[in-house]
Motif scaffolding. Structure first.
Motif, PDB file in Angstrom:
ATOM      1  N   LYS A 178      24.261   6.208  70.822  1.00 20.78           N
ATOM      2  CA  LYS A 178      23.143   5.282  70.658  1.00 20.78           C
ATOM      3  C   LYS A 178      21.808   6.014  70.588  1.00 20.78           C
ATOM      4  CE  LYS A 178      22.070   2.333  73.986  1.00 20.78           C
ATOM      5  NZ  LYS A 178      22.172   1.205  74.941  1.00 20.78           N
ATOM      6  N   GLY A 179      21.823   7.305  70.883  1.00 20.42           N
ATOM      7  CA  GLY A 179      20.624   8.106  70.749  1.00 20.42           C
ATOM      8  C   GLY A 179      19.730   8.163  71.974  1.00 20.42           C
ATOM      9  N   VAL A 180      20.273   7.892  73.165  1.00 21.28           N
ATOM     10  CA  VAL A 180      19.438   7.968  74.362  1.00 21.28           C
ATOM     11  C   VAL A 180      19.082   9.418  74.656  1.00 21.28           C
ATOM     12  CG1 VAL A 180      20.519   5.900  75.330  1.00 21.28           C
ATOM     13  CG2 VAL A 180      21.382   8.155  75.966  1.00 21.28           C
ATOM     14  N   ASP A 181      18.019   9.607  75.409  1.00 22.02           N
ATOM     15  CA  ASP A 181      17.567  10.944  75.798  1.00 22.02           C
ATOM     16  C   ASP A 181      18.691  11.649  76.558  1.00 22.02           C
ATOM     17  OD1 ASP A 181      16.332  13.185  76.831  1.00 22.02           O
ATOM     18  OD2 ASP A 181      14.470  12.157  77.333  1.00 22.02           O
ATOM     19  N   VAL A 182      19.059  12.834  76.095  1.00 27.00           N
ATOM     20  CA  VAL A 182      20.166  13.556  76.712  1.00 27.00           C
ATOM     21  C   VAL A 182      19.898  13.833  78.186  1.00 27.00           C
ATOM     22  CG1 VAL A 182      19.290  15.851  76.120  1.00 27.00           C
ATOM     23  CG2 VAL A 182      21.754  15.490  76.377  1.00 27.00           C
ATOM     24  N   ARG A 183      18.624  13.921  78.578  1.00 25.72           N
ATOM     25  CA  ARG A 183      18.278  14.180  79.972  1.00 25.72           C
ATOM     26  C   ARG A 183      18.621  13.014  80.884  1.00 25.72           C
ATOM     27  NH1 ARG A 183      12.042  15.514  79.237  1.00 25.72           N
ATOM     28  NH2 ARG A 183      12.317  13.577  78.059  1.00 25.72           N
ATOM     29  N   SER A 184      18.917  11.868  80.287  1.00 25.80           N
ATOM     30  CA  SER A 184      19.211  10.680  81.099  1.00 25.80           C
ATOM     31  C   SER A 184      20.686  10.575  81.468  1.00 25.80           C
ATOM     32  CB  SER A 184      18.793   9.413  80.348  1.00 25.80           C
ATOM     33  OG  SER A 184      19.639   9.182  79.234  1.00 25.80           O
ATOM     34  N   ASN A 185      21.487  11.547  81.031  1.00 18.76           N
ATOM     35  CA  ASN A 185      22.916  11.572  81.395  1.00 18.76           C
ATOM     36  C   ASN A 185      23.145  12.695  82.391  1.00 18.76           C
ATOM     37  OD1 ASN A 185      23.816   9.510  79.486  1.00 18.76           O
ATOM     38  ND2 ASN A 185      23.350  11.023  77.895  1.00 18.76           N
ATOM     39  N   ARG A 187      13.560  12.752  91.417  1.00 16.31           N
ATOM     40  CA  ARG A 187      12.444  13.706  91.430  1.00 16.31           C
ATOM     41  C   ARG A 187      12.356  14.462  90.106  1.00 16.31           C
ATOM     42  NH1 ARG A 187      14.203  16.701  95.178  1.00 16.31           N
ATOM     43  NH2 ARG A 187      14.985  18.391  93.843  1.00 16.31           N
ATOM     44  N   GLU A 188      13.488  14.948  89.594  1.00 22.88           N
ATOM     45  CA  GLU A 188      13.478  15.720  88.355  1.00 22.88           C
ATOM     46  C   GLU A 188      13.092  14.855  87.159  1.00 22.88           C
ATOM     47  OE1 GLU A 188      16.911  19.006  89.637  1.00 22.88           O
ATOM     48  OE2 GLU A 188      17.332  17.503  88.079  1.00 22.88           O
ATOM     49  N   TYR A 189      13.540  13.610  87.158  1.00 25.78           N
ATOM     50  CA  TYR A 189      13.220  12.714  86.039  1.00 25.78           C
ATOM     51  C   TYR A 189      11.718  12.443  85.995  1.00 25.78           C
ATOM     52  CZ  TYR A 189      14.307   9.023  82.638  1.00 25.78           C
ATOM     53  OH  TYR A 189      14.402   8.265  81.496  1.00 25.78           O
ATOM     54  N   ARG A 190      11.130  12.252  87.149  1.00 31.75           N
ATOM     55  CA  ARG A 190       9.685  12.023  87.213  1.00 31.75           C
ATOM     56  C   ARG A 190       8.929  13.287  86.808  1.00 31.75           C
ATOM     57  NH1 ARG A 190       8.984  11.227  92.437  1.00 31.75           N
ATOM     58  NH2 ARG A 190       9.461   8.997  92.370  1.00 31.75           N
ATOM     59  N   ALA A 191       9.403  14.469  87.245  1.00 28.42           N
ATOM     60  CA  ALA A 191       8.747  15.736  86.919  1.00 28.42           C
ATOM     61  C   ALA A 191       8.771  16.014  85.416  1.00 28.42           C
ATOM     62  CB  ALA A 191       9.415  16.875  87.678  1.00 28.42           C
ATOM     63  N   GLN A 192       9.793  15.520  84.729  1.00 24.67           N
ATOM     64  CA  GLN A 192       9.895  15.706  83.283  1.00 24.67           C
ATOM     65  C   GLN A 192       8.972  14.760  82.517  1.00 24.67           C
ATOM     66  OE1 GLN A 192      14.052  14.941  82.716  1.00 24.67           O
ATOM     67  NE2 GLN A 192      14.706  16.906  83.579  1.00 24.67           N
ATOM     68  N   ILE A 224      26.418  -2.254  81.630  1.00 28.78           N
ATOM     69  CA  ILE A 224      25.209  -2.048  82.426  1.00 28.78           C
ATOM     70  C   ILE A 224      24.868  -0.561  82.477  1.00 28.78           C
ATOM     71  CG2 ILE A 224      24.214  -2.247  84.739  1.00 28.78           C
ATOM     72  CD1 ILE A 224      25.961  -4.779  85.098  1.00 28.78           C
ATOM     73  N   ALA A 225      25.882   0.286  82.693  1.00 26.62           N
ATOM     74  CA  ALA A 225      25.658   1.732  82.757  1.00 26.62           C
ATOM     75  C   ALA A 225      25.157   2.276  81.426  1.00 26.62           C
ATOM     76  CB  ALA A 225      26.950   2.439  83.161  1.00 26.62           C
ATOM     77  N   GLU A 226      25.667   1.730  80.336  1.00 24.02           N
ATOM     78  CA  GLU A 226      25.248   2.177  79.010  1.00 24.02           C
ATOM     79  C   GLU A 226      23.762   1.901  78.786  1.00 24.02           C
ATOM     80  OE1 GLU A 226      26.092   1.242  74.285  1.00 24.02           O
ATOM     81  OE2 GLU A 226      27.282   0.245  75.822  1.00 24.02           O
ATOM     82  N   ARG A 227      23.258   0.815  79.368  1.00 26.79           N
ATOM     83  CA  ARG A 227      21.879   0.410  79.122  1.00 26.79           C
ATOM     84  C   ARG A 227      20.916   0.821  80.223  1.00 26.79           C
ATOM     85  NH1 ARG A 227      21.836  -5.712  77.604  1.00 26.79           N
ATOM     86  NH2 ARG A 227      19.639  -5.180  77.403  1.00 26.79           N
ATOM     87  N   ALA A 228      21.436   1.396  81.307  1.00 24.99           N
ATOM     88  CA  ALA A 228      20.553   1.875  82.369  1.00 24.99           C
ATOM     89  C   ALA A 228      19.656   2.994  81.827  1.00 24.99           C
ATOM     90  CB  ALA A 228      21.368   2.372  83.548  1.00 24.99           C
ATOM     91  N   GLU A 229      18.476   3.135  82.415  1.00 20.63           N
ATOM     92  CA  GLU A 229      17.586   4.204  81.950  1.00 20.63           C
ATOM     93  C   GLU A 229      18.214   5.570  82.206  1.00 20.63           C
ATOM     94  OE1 GLU A 229      12.914   5.661  82.277  1.00 20.63           O
ATOM     95  OE2 GLU A 229      13.545   3.754  83.146  1.00 20.63           O
ATOM     96  N   VAL A 230      18.899   5.709  83.329  1.00 21.54           N
ATOM     97  CA  VAL A 230      19.603   6.952  83.652  1.00 21.54           C
ATOM     98  C   VAL A 230      21.002   6.604  84.136  1.00 21.54           C
ATOM     99  CG1 VAL A 230      19.700   8.920  85.249  1.00 21.54           C
ATOM    100  CG2 VAL A 230      17.525   8.281  84.194  1.00 21.54           C
ATOM    101  N   PHE A 231      21.969   7.417  83.731  1.00 26.88           N
ATOM    102  CA  PHE A 231      23.340   7.240  84.188  1.00 26.88           C
ATOM    103  C   PHE A 231      23.802   8.512  84.889  1.00 26.88           C
ATOM    104  CE2 PHE A 231      27.976   7.790  83.161  1.00 26.88           C
ATOM    105  CZ  PHE A 231      28.441   6.870  84.088  1.00 26.88           C
ATOM    106  N   ILE A 232      24.349   8.342  86.097  1.00 29.00           N
ATOM    107  CA  ILE A 232      24.935   9.458  86.836  1.00 29.00           C
ATOM    108  C   ILE A 232      26.433   9.201  86.915  1.00 29.00           C
ATOM    109  CG2 ILE A 232      24.958  10.770  88.982  1.00 29.00           C
ATOM    110  CD1 ILE A 232      22.147   9.756  89.541  1.00 29.00           C
TER     111      ILE A 232
END
Length: 484
Positions: A474-481, A386-391, A448-456
């Motif tokens: 690698k420079g992924v969006d910090v919000r995706s961790n 939900r939060e990822y979509r809201a962002q 796989i986790a490194e390349r997922a759009e979001v990692f929990i």
């Protein structure tokens, strides 16, 4: 073992029936007691012989059961690859040439004989990355080691009634500068060499490597101070072969990795070639590609291009097994997240301070973040979606579960997540892996986790810490961790 048990039961029952029959026969005849005792002794001897036979065959059945699990691969081709690395030549190309002075400058080699072994992959990996970083900033050649589970002279060891490789060459797990891979174009940094090459170059009865002790290292300081101290020690050494004696104190101990002191290294480490040029081994990457049907990349190129993410996929690290004992202990110790998982830019904070006066509530808080229930996992994933979509960052549709849990236990979680609206849920146990990939399957999970759009991740886990570190480098969006 069941076959042995059935044979024992059968032997005892048959012998018992025979003894009763003989007793009845003898008592109805002459009633000779000596004859009765003789027959009983014979029956008992027969039973004992059968019992000993079954016991003697038990090791055979155990060995057969182990062998049925398969003989681990030797990774012989990977070892051949390591031996043929260009820097393993003893001629001038492995050295640097000063053309003006017409001199050959042989590189200095730095080895850490006290490196971790017999531990999980991620404890070893985080140490190796930091050791190779120290070698890089000190302008010496890092000596990389096998991933070693046990130092037995045999090629295999036992683990859970199955054989596993006692040693795995590092290039079966990772590539890049830490494993002897190339530095960026234009870099003058020395390439890492294998322990086997080091022993050929610096071994022998006359060899005397220069040894630096960790006894006086500032082990309680922040990461930058520790690295700078070691760099100064290495700068004054002219000998070609250098070894670190970490007997007095581990070079980089668990308290450094497990606390915020390591964060002082964040910027320099993530921007260094050690992480910017880091890659998973071809064996690991081929396993990811092999399972494209499970991972469902947006395009075929996404599965091969390591710089692209698997859109719509959220990977969640669910640690079970030993964590059922470990997580309650973390609450008793008052532990916090791993050091890199405490980076201030990360969204999720772990703060048990409101529960310090209530042990029951404190443990409950720890378990929710360390060993969550199915209901808690479903809630966390729902919130992140939900939060990822809201962002406006994207839409998460699929879940990949990295776990050491069994398939039967993950089935209930899979059903619960699908009931909560997730389009597809797959896990570690669904992967199709060959023998070489199977023994580095944790690295496959991490790739796989490194390349997922979001990692929990699990904030207490070194696996999650390493994945977050690699994603941030690698420079992924910090919000995706995120964390559980």
């Amino acid at each position: 073992m069941m076959v042995v048990s059935r044979r024992l039961v059968s032997a005892f029952s048959k012998s018992s029936q025979r003894e009763k029959y003989v007793d009845a026969e003898l008592s109805s005849s002459s009633g000779s007691r000596p004859a009765l005792h003789t027959h009983r002794r014979r029956l008992r001897t027969l039973i004992l012989c059968r019992l000993l036979s079954c016991l003697a065959l038990t090791p055979v059945f155990v060995v057969l059961m182990i062998l049925c699990q398969g003989i681990p691969p030797s990774y012989h081709d990977v070892r051949s690859f390591e031996r043929r690395l260009a820097q393993h030549s003893l001629t001038i190309p492995s050295s640097t040439v000063d053309e003006t002075a017409h001199l050959v400058h042989h590189p200095r080699y730095l080895r850490f004989p006290g490196h971790l072994w017999g531990h999980g992959l991620n404890n070893v990996l985080q140490e190796a990355l930091l050791m190779s970083y120290l070698a890089y900033v000190s302008n010496v050649s890092f000596v990389f080691e096998d991933y070693t589970w046990t130092r037995t002279p045999l090629p295999w060891s036992m683990y859970g009634f199955a054989l596993r490789p006692a040693r795995i060459p590092l290039n079966a797990i990772i590539s890049g500068p830490t494993a002897g891979g190339p530095m960026p174009n234009g870099s003058q940094a020395l390439l890492a060499v294998s322990a086997e090459f080091y022993e050929q170059t610096c071994g022998g009865p006359e060899a005397k490597p220069h040894v630096i002790s960790s006894a006086f290292a500032p082990n309680d300081e922040d990461g930058t101070t520790i690295i700078e101290w070691w760099t100064q020690q290495l700068a004054s050494v002219q000998e070609r072969c250098i070894e670190i004696d970490s007997t007095p104190h581990d070079l980089f101990d668990r308290f450094l990795f497990g606390g915020p002191r390591i964060l002082s290294l964040w910027d320099s480490l993530t921007s260094s070639p050690i992480l910017s040029e880091f890659a998973w081994s071809p064996i690991v990457q081929s396993a990811v590609a092999r399972n494209f049907a499970l991972l469902r990349p947006h395009t075929v190129n996404d599965i091969y291009a390591t710089s692209s993410s698997l859109r719509g996929l959220v990977a969640v690290h669910l640690r079970r097994g030993d964590y059922k004992r470990h997580c309650p202990n973390l609450a008793k110790w008052g532990a916090r997240y791993m050091g890199f998982n405490q980076h201030p830019s990360l969204l999720d904070r772990f703060d048990p301070s409101p529960y310090e006066d209530d042990n029951a509530l404190k443990e409950e808080y720890y378990l929710a973040h360390c060993l969550p229930t199915i209901e808690q996992l479903v809630s966390v994933l729902r919130t992140v979606r939900r939060e990822y979509r809201a962002q406006g960052a994207g839409t998460l549709k699929r879940v990949y579960i990295l776990s050491n849990e069994g398939a039967w236990a993950l089935g209930e979680l899979t059903n619960a997540l699908k009931d909560d609206g997730w389009e597809d849920v797959v896990s570690t146990v669904d992967l199709h892996l060959d023998a070489e990939q199977q023994h580095v399957s944790m690295a496959v999970d991490m790739a796989i986790a490194e390349r997922a759009e979001v990692f929990i991740g699990n904030g207490f886990s070194s696996l999650s810490s390493n994945v977050v570190l690699l994603r941030m480098a690698k420079g992924v969006d910090v919000r995706s961790n995120r964390f559980l």
